[in-house]
Design a protein around this motif. Structure first.
Motif, PDB file in Angstrom:
ATOM      1  N   ILE A 111       2.565   7.415  -8.840  1.00 51.78           N
ATOM      2  CA  ILE A 111       3.412   6.339  -8.324  1.00 51.78           C
ATOM      3  C   ILE A 111       3.079   5.030  -9.012  1.00 51.78           C
ATOM      4  CG2 ILE A 111       3.973   4.972  -6.278  1.00 51.78           C
ATOM      5  CD1 ILE A 111       3.515   7.518  -4.627  1.00 51.78           C
ATOM      6  N   THR A 112       4.127   4.350  -9.396  1.00 55.44           N
ATOM      7  CA  THR A 112       3.987   3.037 -10.010  1.00 55.44           C
ATOM      8  C   THR A 112       4.459   1.969  -9.029  1.00 55.44           C
ATOM      9  OG1 THR A 112       4.358   3.939 -12.215  1.00 55.44           O
ATOM     10  CG2 THR A 112       4.707   1.582 -11.924  1.00 55.44           C
ATOM     11  N   THR A 113       3.610   0.982  -8.812  1.00 56.52           N
ATOM     12  CA  THR A 113       4.005  -0.173  -8.007  1.00 56.52           C
ATOM     13  C   THR A 113       4.258  -1.342  -8.952  1.00 56.52           C
ATOM     14  OG1 THR A 113       1.745  -0.985  -7.750  1.00 56.52           O
ATOM     15  CG2 THR A 113       2.517   0.666  -6.163  1.00 56.52           C
ATOM     16  N   MET A 114       4.434  -2.510  -8.420  1.00 57.16           N
ATOM     17  CA  MET A 114       4.672  -3.673  -9.276  1.00 57.16           C
ATOM     18  C   MET A 114       3.419  -4.064 -10.039  1.00 57.16           C
ATOM     19  SD  MET A 114       7.795  -4.246  -9.049  1.00 57.16           S
ATOM     20  CE  MET A 114       7.905  -5.839  -9.860  1.00 57.16           C
ATOM     21  N   THR A 115       2.264  -3.578  -9.593  1.00 58.30           N
ATOM     22  CA  THR A 115       1.004  -4.017 -10.203  1.00 58.30           C
ATOM     23  C   THR A 115       0.195  -2.913 -10.863  1.00 58.30           C
ATOM     24  OG1 THR A 115      -0.134  -3.771  -8.071  1.00 58.30           O
ATOM     25  CG2 THR A 115       0.791  -5.946  -8.589  1.00 58.30           C
ATOM     26  N   SER A 116       0.478  -1.661 -10.557  1.00 59.51           N
ATOM     27  CA  SER A 116      -0.370  -0.599 -11.100  1.00 59.51           C
ATOM     28  C   SER A 116       0.318   0.757 -11.005  1.00 59.51           C
ATOM     29  CB  SER A 116      -1.699  -0.547 -10.341  1.00 59.51           C
ATOM     30  OG  SER A 116      -1.488  -0.181  -8.991  1.00 59.51           O
ATOM     31  N   SER A 117      -0.285   1.718 -11.700  1.00 58.71           N
ATOM     32  CA  SER A 117       0.141   3.108 -11.626  1.00 58.71           C
ATOM     33  C   SER A 117      -1.064   3.952 -11.242  1.00 58.71           C
ATOM     34  CB  SER A 117       0.691   3.584 -12.969  1.00 58.71           C
ATOM     35  OG  SER A 117       1.872   2.914 -13.302  1.00 58.71           O
ATOM     36  N   ASN A 118      -0.880   4.792 -10.235  1.00 55.43           N
ATOM     37  CA  ASN A 118      -1.987   5.623  -9.764  1.00 55.43           C
ATOM     38  C   ASN A 118      -1.456   6.958  -9.276  1.00 55.43           C
ATOM     39  OD1 ASN A 118      -4.551   3.978  -9.785  1.00 55.43           O
ATOM     40  ND2 ASN A 118      -3.237   2.586  -8.638  1.00 55.43           N
ATOM     41  N   TYR A 119      -2.407   7.887  -9.078  1.00 53.82           N
ATOM     42  CA  TYR A 119      -2.085   9.155  -8.448  1.00 53.82           C
ATOM     43  C   TYR A 119      -2.537   9.091  -6.999  1.00 53.82           C
ATOM     44  CZ  TYR A 119      -1.177  11.012 -13.082  1.00 53.82           C
ATOM     45  OH  TYR A 119      -0.663  11.218 -14.326  1.00 53.82           O
ATOM     46  N   TYR A 120      -1.726   9.659  -6.129  1.00 52.56           N
ATOM     47  CA  TYR A 120      -2.009   9.599  -4.710  1.00 52.56           C
ATOM     48  C   TYR A 120      -1.975  11.008  -4.115  1.00 52.56           C
ATOM     49  CZ  TYR A 120      -1.138   4.603  -5.138  1.00 52.56           C
ATOM     50  OH  TYR A 120      -1.194   3.273  -5.512  1.00 52.56           O
ATOM     51  N   TRP A 121      -2.775  11.185  -3.052  1.00 56.46           N
ATOM     52  CA  TRP A 121      -2.789  12.418  -2.287  1.00 56.46           C
ATOM     53  C   TRP A 121      -2.334  12.140  -0.857  1.00 56.46           C
ATOM     54  CZ3 TRP A 121      -3.773  17.145  -4.301  1.00 56.46           C
ATOM     55  CH2 TRP A 121      -4.468  17.221  -5.519  1.00 56.46           C
ATOM     56  N   GLY A 122      -1.638  13.111  -0.284  1.00 55.27           N
ATOM     57  CA  GLY A 122      -1.352  13.053   1.138  1.00 55.27           C
ATOM     58  C   GLY A 122      -2.557  13.542   1.930  1.00 55.27           C
ATOM     59  N   SER A 126       5.181  -0.155  -1.368  1.00 52.41           N
ATOM     60  CA  SER A 126       5.807  -1.010  -2.380  1.00 52.41           C
ATOM     61  C   SER A 126       5.931  -0.238  -3.691  1.00 52.41           C
ATOM     62  CB  SER A 126       4.978  -2.277  -2.574  1.00 52.41           C
ATOM     63  OG  SER A 126       4.888  -2.993  -1.357  1.00 52.41           O
ATOM     64  N   ILE A 127       6.869   0.681  -3.713  1.00 47.38           N
ATOM     65  CA  ILE A 127       7.020   1.610  -4.829  1.00 47.38           C
ATOM     66  C   ILE A 127       8.056   1.108  -5.811  1.00 47.38           C
ATOM     67  CG2 ILE A 127       7.725   3.949  -5.459  1.00 47.38           C
ATOM     68  CD1 ILE A 127       6.654   4.843  -2.700  1.00 47.38           C
ATOM     69  N   PHE A 128       7.680   1.129  -7.075  1.00 47.76           N
ATOM     70  CA  PHE A 128       8.635   0.821  -8.135  1.00 47.76           C
ATOM     71  C   PHE A 128       9.229   2.104  -8.694  1.00 47.76           C
ATOM     72  CE2 PHE A 128      10.714  -1.443 -11.400  1.00 47.76           C
ATOM     73  CZ  PHE A 128      10.496  -0.810 -12.600  1.00 47.76           C
ATOM     74  N   ARG A 129       8.371   3.104  -8.898  1.00 50.73           N
ATOM     75  CA  ARG A 129       8.831   4.365  -9.461  1.00 50.73           C
ATOM     76  C   ARG A 129       7.897   5.493  -9.023  1.00 50.73           C
ATOM     77  NH1 ARG A 129       7.602   7.505 -13.897  1.00 50.73           N
ATOM     78  NH2 ARG A 129       9.321   8.695 -14.801  1.00 50.73           N
ATOM     79  N   VAL A 130       8.503   6.646  -8.711  1.00 50.97           N
ATOM     80  CA  VAL A 130       7.725   7.842  -8.420  1.00 50.97           C
ATOM     81  C   VAL A 130       7.900   8.811  -9.583  1.00 50.97           C
ATOM     82  CG1 VAL A 130       7.325   9.768  -6.847  1.00 50.97           C
ATOM     83  CG2 VAL A 130       8.024   7.537  -5.936  1.00 50.97           C
ATOM     84  N   GLN A 155       0.840  -1.189   0.000  1.00 50.69           N
ATOM     85  CA  GLN A 155       0.000   0.000   0.000  1.00 50.69           C
ATOM     86  C   GLN A 155       0.879   1.245   0.000  1.00 50.69           C
ATOM     87  OE1 GLN A 155      -2.805   0.090   3.200  1.00 50.69           O
ATOM     88  NE2 GLN A 155      -3.661   2.058   2.594  1.00 50.69           N
ATOM     89  N   VAL A 156       0.531   2.204  -0.837  1.00 51.79           N
ATOM     90  CA  VAL A 156       1.323   3.426  -0.966  1.00 51.79           C
ATOM     91  C   VAL A 156       0.728   4.523  -0.095  1.00 51.79           C
ATOM     92  CG1 VAL A 156       2.020   5.226  -2.570  1.00 51.79           C
ATOM     93  CG2 VAL A 156       2.065   2.838  -3.300  1.00 51.79           C
ATOM     94  N   GLN A 157       1.602   5.257   0.547  1.00 52.87           N
ATOM     95  CA  GLN A 157       1.173   6.404   1.360  1.00 52.87           C
ATOM     96  C   GLN A 157       2.041   7.608   1.071  1.00 52.87           C
ATOM     97  OE1 GLN A 157       1.277   4.887   5.474  1.00 52.87           O
ATOM     98  NE2 GLN A 157      -0.908   5.333   5.565  1.00 52.87           N
ATOM     99  N   LEU A 158       1.430   8.789   1.138  1.00 53.43           N
ATOM    100  CA  LEU A 158       2.158  10.046   1.113  1.00 53.43           C
ATOM    101  C   LEU A 158       1.944  10.707   2.459  1.00 53.43           C
ATOM    102  CD1 LEU A 158       1.202  11.485  -2.399  1.00 53.43           C
ATOM    103  CD2 LEU A 158       3.304  10.309  -1.760  1.00 53.43           C
ATOM    104  N   VAL A 159       3.029  11.006   3.137  1.00 53.21           N
ATOM    105  CA  VAL A 159       2.924  11.595   4.471  1.00 53.21           C
ATOM    106  C   VAL A 159       3.625  12.945   4.474  1.00 53.21           C
ATOM    107  CG1 VAL A 159       3.457  11.326   6.910  1.00 53.21           C
ATOM    108  CG2 VAL A 159       2.838   9.321   5.530  1.00 53.21           C
TER     109      VAL A 159
END
Length: 119
Positions: A99-110, A27-31, A1-5
């Motif tokens: 952010i891209t993980t091993m399974t998907s790419s999404n936009y995230y908010w803190g 679990s970040i692959f690329r930001v 799970q990706v988090q922005l803090v």
């Protein structure tokens, strides 16, 4: 799970400075591109500044010269240095990242960090 803090918000007098930080974790692959937005009471959320993974920056015209965005790719962290703060800079500041993980790419908010500038 990706988090922005986010961190670094607070109360400051007009003319003062603050430095916001936002760290991405999980679990970040690329930001990809990272950005700061802000939302003042009763107003729409607006872009403050953005920075691409390669370092290219973009600023809201009204903030050029006072705010500086930077990033540390080794830490998956974006910063916002805010100088010569004005009461109208009072808002909740939000971090945003692609952010891209091993399974998907999404936009995230803190979750947002409050910045209050007193006159």
């Amino acid at each position: 799970q990706v988090q922005l803090v986010e961190s670094g918000g607070g109360l400051v007098q007009a003319g003062g400075s603050l430095r916001l930080s936002c760290a991405a974790s999980g679990s970040i692959f690329r930001v990809g591109a990272m950005a700061w937005y802000r939302q003042a009471p009763g107003k729409q959320r607006e872009l403050v500044a953005s920075i691409a993974s390669g370092g290219t920056t973009n600023y809201a015209d009204s903030l050029k010269g006072r705010f500086t965005i930077s990033r540390d790719n080794t830490k998956n962290t974006v910063y916002l240095q805010m100088n010569s703060l004005k009461p109208e800079d009072t808002a909740v500041y939000y971090c945003h990242a692609g952010i891209t993980t091993m399974t998907s790419s999404n936009y995230y908010w803190g979750q947002g960090t409050q910045v209050t500038v007193s006159s």
